[in-house]
Write an enzyme that holds these catalytic residues in place. Sequence first.
Site, mmCIF file in Angstrom:
data_model
loop_
_atom_site.group_PDB
_atom_site.id
_atom_site.type_symbol
_atom_site.label_atom_id
_atom_site.label_comp_id
_atom_site.label_asym_id
_atom_site.label_seq_id
_atom_site.Cartn_x
_atom_site.Cartn_y
_atom_site.Cartn_z
ATOM 1 N N GLY A 143 54.005 54.668 -13.825
ATOM 2 C CA GLY A 143 53.001 54.607 -12.777
ATOM 3 C C GLY A 143 52.266 55.926 -12.613
ATOM 4 N N ASP A 144 51.417 55.983 -11.605
ATOM 5 C CA ASP A 144 50.647 57.178 -11.235
ATOM 6 C C ASP A 144 51.198 57.655 -9.900
ATOM 7 O OD1 ASP A 144 48.787 58.963 -10.134
ATOM 8 O OD2 ASP A 144 47.068 57.905 -10.981
ATOM 9 N N PHE A 145 51.772 58.843 -9.862
ATOM 10 C CA PHE A 145 52.438 59.252 -8.619
ATOM 11 C C PHE A 145 51.482 59.581 -7.486
ATOM 12 C CE2 PHE A 145 53.505 63.334 -11.202
ATOM 13 C CZ PHE A 145 52.243 63.878 -11.013
ATOM 14 N N HIS B 275 52.728 72.674 -10.256
ATOM 15 C CA HIS B 275 51.808 73.746 -10.679
ATOM 16 C C HIS B 275 50.583 73.217 -11.424
ATOM 17 C CE1 HIS B 275 53.999 74.586 -14.822
ATOM 18 N NE2 HIS B 275 53.471 73.386 -14.768
#
Length: 345
Positions: free
Chosen positions: A227-229, A247
């Site tokens: 998924g895409d966090f 970072h």
Amino acid sequence: MTAEPSTLDDINRIGIAFAQAKVVLSAIELDLFSTLAAGPATEQQLCEKIGLHPRGARDFLTALVCFGLLRKDGDTYTNAPAADRFLDKAKPEYSGAFLERANRMMYPAWSGLTGLLRTGDPQLAGREDQAAAFERMMADPGHLRNFLRMMDAVSGPLGPHLAAAFDWSEHRTVLDVGGARGNLLAQVLMAQPHLTGGVFDLPAIAPMFDEHIAGFGLTDRAAFTGGDFFVDDLPSADIVVTGHVLHDWTPDERARLVRKMADAVRPGGALLIYDQLLEEAPDDPWNTLISLNMQLITNGGSEYTLAECTAWLADAGLESVQTVPLGEHDTLVIARKPAEPKKSA
């Protein structure tokens, strides 16, 4: 602190340190250390084996002897012990993937440092659209595998430290957010056999996670969620870990990610963040240089301070922040999620 230069020669050596770096990076690109791991070789033999031109070969090899990466006995060259251990691709401890990526990305980017300092913009060609460039890499299995090897080279040495730095005994599940193909997770699970775990990362990594975890014999204890966090909900776990992820992003994006990860921590659990934190008066410039590097190759990334990290954790409702040194340059930040109050009888 690093000793102040006292002579012009000291200053000149700092100013052309890039030349020393490029000799090492080219040696890795040419696969010199893996070639010598198969057996000693003369200059002429190395010219034939790895395609060196005689004009530069002698000085190139001599420089590597001066750096302590090669040894010379008569006319024959061999690897020095550290180079043989860490820079031979056939050995399990091979850690040169980080320097391979440094050669491809970091070295070209640093020629644009003045541009970064004047504009604040990333300087690596093709990084104008960071998300699109990353998507192209994810779509290319060869490039993706090289990227994951680099991630392993960075996270691998930290795995045993992380497994020992935190008291896992009261917890049963762990989730590594941005954990790539599970290299660090695998080391924690092997050291803590009562744990089960998972990785949350981009869907394209899933087949390589399955392959890598199977190599550790951990298929029944580790799972992958794609998924895409920034968009998708994270699976819940007693302990959520993330390292060398924050970072990459701007401070506002980091704060959002910390809140999402804190939400995924079960009550009584903890969020563990490791990164190369910045200090006000560092003894070693490494983390500062890595921070500049992140600014050169990303649209908003950099390293950050413990104070900044603590503020994000507090805003996310976490408390009891502790820090533990992790390896040579990283700091592990531990923040607890309050346990749910016990219901009265």
